[in-house]
Structure formats: C-alpha cells, structure tokens
Scaffold this active site. Structure first.
Site, PDB file in Angstrom:
ATOM      1  N   ARG A 180       0.858  -1.184   0.000  1.00  0.00           N
ATOM      2  CA  ARG A 180       0.000   0.000   0.000  1.00  0.00           C
ATOM      3  C   ARG A 180       0.894   1.233   0.000  1.00  0.00           C
ATOM      4  O   ARG A 180       2.019   1.200   0.485  1.00  0.00           O
ATOM      5  CB  ARG A 180      -0.904   0.006   1.232  1.00  0.00           C
ATOM      6  N   LYS A 206      -1.335  -2.118  11.940  1.00  0.00           N
ATOM      7  CA  LYS A 206      -0.342  -2.783  12.773  1.00  0.00           C
ATOM      8  C   LYS A 206       0.407  -1.778  13.649  1.00  0.00           C
ATOM      9  O   LYS A 206       0.640  -0.637  13.256  1.00  0.00           O
ATOM     10  CB  LYS A 206       0.672  -3.526  11.896  1.00  0.00           C
ATOM     11  N   HIS A 276      -3.257   1.690  -5.210  1.00  0.00           N
ATOM     12  CA  HIS A 276      -4.042   0.540  -4.752  1.00  0.00           C
ATOM     13  C   HIS A 276      -4.483  -0.334  -5.918  1.00  0.00           C
ATOM     14  O   HIS A 276      -4.625  -1.553  -5.773  1.00  0.00           O
ATOM     15  CB  HIS A 276      -5.262   1.007  -3.956  1.00  0.00           C
ATOM     16  N   ARG A 279      -1.759  -2.611  -6.584  1.00  0.00           N
ATOM     17  CA  ARG A 279      -1.855  -3.708  -5.614  1.00  0.00           C
ATOM     18  C   ARG A 279      -2.894  -4.733  -6.073  1.00  0.00           C
ATOM     19  O   ARG A 279      -2.653  -5.943  -6.030  1.00  0.00           O
ATOM     20  CB  ARG A 279      -2.225  -3.139  -4.244  1.00  0.00           C
ATOM     21  N   HIS A 303      -3.716 -10.140   3.688  1.00  0.00           N
ATOM     22  CA  HIS A 303      -5.107 -10.054   4.142  1.00  0.00           C
ATOM     23  C   HIS A 303      -5.352 -11.138   5.183  1.00  0.00           C
ATOM     24  O   HIS A 303      -4.974 -12.294   4.980  1.00  0.00           O
ATOM     25  CB  HIS A 303      -6.078 -10.288   2.970  1.00  0.00           C
ATOM     26  N   TYR A 312     -11.382 -11.509  -4.922  1.00  0.00           N
ATOM     27  CA  TYR A 312     -10.432 -11.262  -6.006  1.00  0.00           C
ATOM     28  C   TYR A 312     -10.500 -12.384  -7.038  1.00  0.00           C
ATOM     29  O   TYR A 312     -10.509 -12.136  -8.245  1.00  0.00           O
ATOM     30  CB  TYR A 312      -9.007 -11.201  -5.450  1.00  0.00           C
TER      31      TYR A 312
END
Length: 331
Positions: A180, A206, A276, A279, A303, A312
């Site tokens: 990201r 995180k 993104h 990504r 994820h 996806y």
C-alpha cells in the site's frame, strides 16, 4: 504499607488530562493520525445529530470542541436503553439521507469506540451493543490492469536520473510486493536489508513492523536508488521528495499517488492507475499465475480474511459470466 501510600501526592506527576475528558482521551489513545481524524469527524457528526435531531448529507458540521464535549457529557448520563435508541435513530437518519453503508458504519464505529472508552474508564454504565452495522456492498473492481501494462509502466522511468531511480524503486515495491502507498511512504532506510533481501514494513492497522522478502529486481532497484540518495543515514526516510520546495522531506502518500498516475497515464492501451489498483493488479496476477492459489495470494497481500481473496478470485475468473453463459446453452 507501600511506598506509594506514604509518598506525598506532590511526587506524582499529574495526569495529562482528567479521566472525565473522554473525548480527548479517546483521540490521544489512537496511534494513527487517520484514525484520530476519522473518530473526530464521526463523533462531531453524531453530536450534531443529537443537537439538531436531523442528518443532512453534504452539510458541513460546525461544532466547537467545547460543544462536542458538552454533548458527550450529557449522552454518557443516559440509560443504556435510551443511548442505544439514539444511536439507532442516528443510523436510520443516515440511511434516509443517502449515506453509503461504509460511511454509516465508520460513523457508528466512531461513536461505539467513544462509549467503549468511557465504559472502560467507568465514565458511563452502558455499551452500544444493540445497534448493528450495515452489511456493505461486497462487489468492487479488483482486476486492476494486466502484467503487460505494468511491464510497460516499469520501463518508463529514466534510470540514468535520480528521480527515475527513485520512481522505479517505488513502482517495483508496489508491484512486486503489493504494498500500500502508506506502507511505502513510512519506510526508513534501516528497514531495508540488502544482504538478506528483506524489508520491514508497518502494515495496515499494525503497531509493529513485519519482515517481508524482496525480489532480486526490487533489491537491485532499491540499491540503485540508495546509491544516489542524498545523506542515506539509517533512520532517514527511504523515499524523499526531490522538488525544490520540499527537497529531502519524506515522500508523502499523495506524491506516491501522483507518481503512479503520471506513469500509468503514458500507456496508450492501459488505464490511469492508483497505487491501490497496482496492488489489485499484483494480487490478481498471482492468482492467475498460480491457478487460483488463494493462500499464496494471501501471503502476498497479507489479508487476514480469506474471503477478501476469494472476491479477487471470483472477479478474476468472472464466475457470474460463466454461469449465465452456461444457463443460456441449456434453454
């Protein structure tokens, strides 16, 4: 008798803020600026509803911090039944005003976080556990663009220039590691270990950093950038601005967005991408190349929820299209 008991109270450093100041306490407890901003906006919006009894989309809410804290103080004195009823009415008002499920859920979560914080510090006697969030729309375009277009984008930076070396290293990280833009922007030089071929990143949500492995091409790109990066001290930002006005400052997420937009706009057959979407492209490409290996894609994307990767994969193979075409042949 403990030392604390016999010690003079003057020896104890006063609290930064009173326990009763729940609003400031919650905001200060958030380690990310974005979370602080989200909570502030959500709580202000709810307080405005409590004052006016209505929600209007697109109207700027003007409340002072003093007003917000006064409304919160009154709300904390309510019974659990009444407090939950107000929040439920607020949610319904947002639905009627045309807010999206995601926007509604974020605002509801902000209020719930405030009350949970107040409850933990014994400043109220209830939790907002009766009001449920709204299930958002699950579909979104996760296809991104093709590896061929990404390859064409990666060929654009001028590797003989300082800026080209920097931009290429950023693009390689976004593609090879599916990072990201916030993860890229927050990197420091010491996070990169060239010998081990690793990078320490602070993932979304995180508190601590995790180590990921890099491809040989990404390692080479980072080494080439660091060979021309001015004053490459370990604790300095890995990527910096090269503009005259902000030269040497940590590269912002907005700048990373502009870099990706600039290069992707130069591909005739492609589409203008965001970081993104790069990504998305990386994750989809891994699923394509591995014949839908969701767990492999999970290691790349980091994820937690496999359902996200399943989405996806569904978009990748267009299962709905396959289903309707199959049915059309049967009747």
């Amino acid at each position: 008798m403990t030392l604390l008991t016999i010690a003079s109270q003057s020896l104890i450093t006063p609290l930064y803020q009173p326990l009763e100041d729940i609003y400031s306490g919650l905001i200060a407890s958030c380690h990310k600026k974005t979370t602080q901003t989200t909570y502030k906006q959500g709580i202000k919006h709810f307080c405005n509803y409590l004052l006016t009894g209505e929600v209007k989309k697109g109207i700027k809410v003007n409340l002072s911090e003093y007003q917000i804290k006064s409304v919160i103080s009154d709300y904390l004195k309510l019974t659990a039944k009444t407090a939950n009823a107000y929040l439920g009415a607020y949610r319904n008002a947002m639905i009627e005003a045309g807010y999206t499920p995601n926007s509604i859920n974020v605002k509801i979560a902000s209020v719930k976080a405030l009350i949970k914080y107040a409850f933990d510090y014994e400043q109220c006697s209830f939790l907002l556990d009766k009001v449920k969030t709204i299930t958002p729309e699950v579909y979104r375009d996760t296809k991104g663009t093709s590896p061929e277009n990404i390859k064409a984008i990666l060929a654009l930076p001028d590797l003989t220039s300082v800026k080209g070396k920097r931009d290429y290293a950023i693009l390689r990280l976004l593609w090879d590691c599916a990072l990201r833009r916030g993860e890229v922007a927050s990197l420091s030089i010491e996070d990169f270990n060239s010998k081990e071929g690793t990078l320490r990143i602070k993932g979304k949500g995180k508190l601590s950093k995790e180590t990921i492995y890099l491809s040989p091409k990404t390692i080479e790109a980072l080494n080439n950038w660091l060979s021309v990066r001015y004053q490459p001290l370990p604790h300095y930002p890995l990527f910096i601005s090269l503009d005259n006005a902000t030269n040497g400052h940590r590269l912002s997420t907005k700048s990373i967005y502009r870099i990706v937009k600039k290069y992707s706009s130069e591909i005739p057959e492609g589409k203008i991408l965001s970081p993104h979407q790069v990504r998305h492209s990386s994750i989809t490409a891994v699923l394509d190349a591995s014949n839908g290996n969701v767990r492999l894609a999970q290691k790349l994307s980091r994820h937690k929820n496999l359902d996200v990767l399943t989405r996806y994969d569904d978009n990748r193979v267009a299962l709905q299209r396959e289903a309707v075409n199959l049915l059309s042949t049967l009747a």
